[in-house]
Write an enzyme that holds these catalytic residues in place. Structure first.
Site, PDB file in Angstrom:
ATOM      1  N   ASP A   1       0.919  -0.999  -0.157  1.00  0.00           N
ATOM      2  CA  ASP A   1       0.109   0.018   0.025  1.00  0.00           C
ATOM      3  C   ASP A   1       0.905   1.309  -0.154  1.00  0.00           C
ATOM      4  OD1 ASP A   1      -2.998   0.893   0.642  1.00  0.00           O
ATOM      5  OD2 ASP A   1      -1.534   2.165   1.644  1.00  0.00           O
TER       6      ASP A   1
ATOM      7  N   ASN B   1      -2.730  12.804  -3.526  1.00  0.00           N
ATOM      8  CA  ASN B   1      -3.694  13.456  -4.195  1.00  0.00           C
ATOM      9  C   ASN B   1      -4.324  14.745  -4.021  1.00  0.00           C
ATOM     10  OD1 ASN B   1      -4.111  11.393  -6.203  1.00  0.00           O
ATOM     11  ND2 ASN B   1      -5.412   9.955  -4.759  1.00  0.00           N
TER      12      ASN B   1
ATOM     13  N   HIS C   1      -5.090  14.532  -8.817  1.00  0.00           N
ATOM     14  CA  HIS C   1      -5.112  13.133  -9.246  1.00  0.00           C
ATOM     15  C   HIS C   1      -3.917  12.939 -10.358  1.00  0.00           C
ATOM     16  CE1 HIS C   1      -8.531  11.710  -6.907  1.00  0.00           C
ATOM     17  NE2 HIS C   1      -9.157  12.864  -7.231  1.00  0.00           N
TER      18      HIS C   1
ATOM     19  N   ASP D   1      -1.668   9.750  -9.958  1.00  0.00           N
ATOM     20  CA  ASP D   1      -1.585   8.858 -11.260  1.00  0.00           C
ATOM     21  C   ASP D   1      -0.112   8.528 -11.428  1.00  0.00           C
ATOM     22  OD1 ASP D   1      -4.112   8.449 -11.276  1.00  0.00           O
ATOM     23  OD2 ASP D   1      -4.569   9.740 -12.924  1.00  0.00           O
TER      24      ASP D   1
ATOM     25  N   GLU E   1      -4.685   2.421  -4.525  1.00  0.00           N
ATOM     26  CA  GLU E   1      -3.068   2.431  -4.191  1.00  0.00           C
ATOM     27  C   GLU E   1      -2.442   1.198  -3.860  1.00  0.00           C
ATOM     28  OE1 GLU E   1      -4.808   4.167  -0.425  1.00  0.00           O
ATOM     29  OE2 GLU E   1      -5.379   4.057  -2.471  1.00  0.00           O
TER      30      GLU E   1
END
Length: 265
Positions: free
Chosen positions: A121, A129, A134, A138, A164
């Site tokens: 994780d 974010n 975002h 990404d 994630e």
């Protein structure tokens, strides 16, 4: 998981065209020979010659068109398989591919294999974010997926499990070896510098590790690895927890500071 077909190469197309041409010429020549033998005449040999020669001029063109259509169809099927089994953002496998690869099997040889599950994780991903949008998140996901592929063997499954979260499934690894892989992944994430616009994004990961054999239900292994991941998160993140050969702190910070950080949340 269904095996993805290989693209049709120029060699495959030429071979298909040649084989179809030879086959059609041989068939036409045989039919003409039989007809000439049953109904002999002064032009029998000429008919046989034309029957053999004409396919050499007509069949290659038709066969090449057929080969081109097969190439395009196979390319479309490969693309469809990639979309069905691959995460479009990171290029890693998706959940569907993972569970199909772990579908129950009657293969007795598989029962002798050990396998390790690493549940990974990205730490504080929501904060990434929030800070970078975002697009920044990404960029981190794509960068980590590339580094993850480098850290494992080609035979290992690398899966974006959701958001994630990533999962690595590796066969024939002892617990201590699985932890070494986890350490390598953790170090690669910590050393990653993701360029985004005029800034650099840094991040870390928490990893839970478990090992079992091929007879262990995949849901059970995932749950065990997820439990270890939960312990890693509670230990202050940026660390590894394993239910095999004990626990390993991936970062250089002392464990006491991790406990303090966890308690402060």
């Amino acid at each position: 998981m269904r095996a993805i077909q290989k693209p049709m190469t120029l060699y495959d197309m030429i071979r298909l065209t040649a084989l179809r041409t030879l086959a059609s010429s041989a068939l036409a020549g045989f039919v003409a020979f039989v007809i000439g033998w049953l109904s002999p005449g002064p032009y029998s040999n000429t008919v046989i010659l034309y029957a053999i020669a004409i396919p050499f001029f007509v069949t290659p063109f038709l066969s090449w068109m057929t080969a081109a259509a097969l190439r395009d169809a196979r390319a479309a099927q490969i693309r469809a398989d990639e979309l069905a089994y691959t995460d479009s953002l990171t290029g890693a496998l998706n959940r569907r591919a993972f569970f199909e690869a772990n579908a129950p099997t009657d293969d007795a040889a598989a029962h002798t294999h050990r396998r390790a599950i690493l549940f990974i994780d990205i730490d504080n991903f929501k904060a990434i974010n929030d800070a970078y949008g975002h697009e920044g998140g990404d960029a981190v996901l794509r960068s980590f997926a590339k580094r993850l592929q480098v850290c494992v063997r080609k035979s290992d499954l690398v899966v974006r499990f959701g958001g994630e979260e990533f999962v690595v499934e590796a066969e024939d690894l002892l617990p201590q070896d699985a932890e070494k892989v986890a350490q390598r992944i953790s170090r690669a994430a910590r050393e990653d510098c993701v360029p985004f616009r005029n800034e650099t994004i840094r991040y870390s990961v928490s990893i839970g590790v478990t090992c079992g054999d091929a007879t262990s239900p995949i849901d059970q292994l995932l749950a065990a690895a997820d439990a270890q991941l939960y312990l890693a998160k509670n230990a202050g993140r940026d660390c590894i927890r394993s239910d095999g050969a004990g626990m390993t702190d991936a970062a250089a910070a002392p464990s006491g500071r991790r406990v303090a950080r966890a308690a402060a949340r």
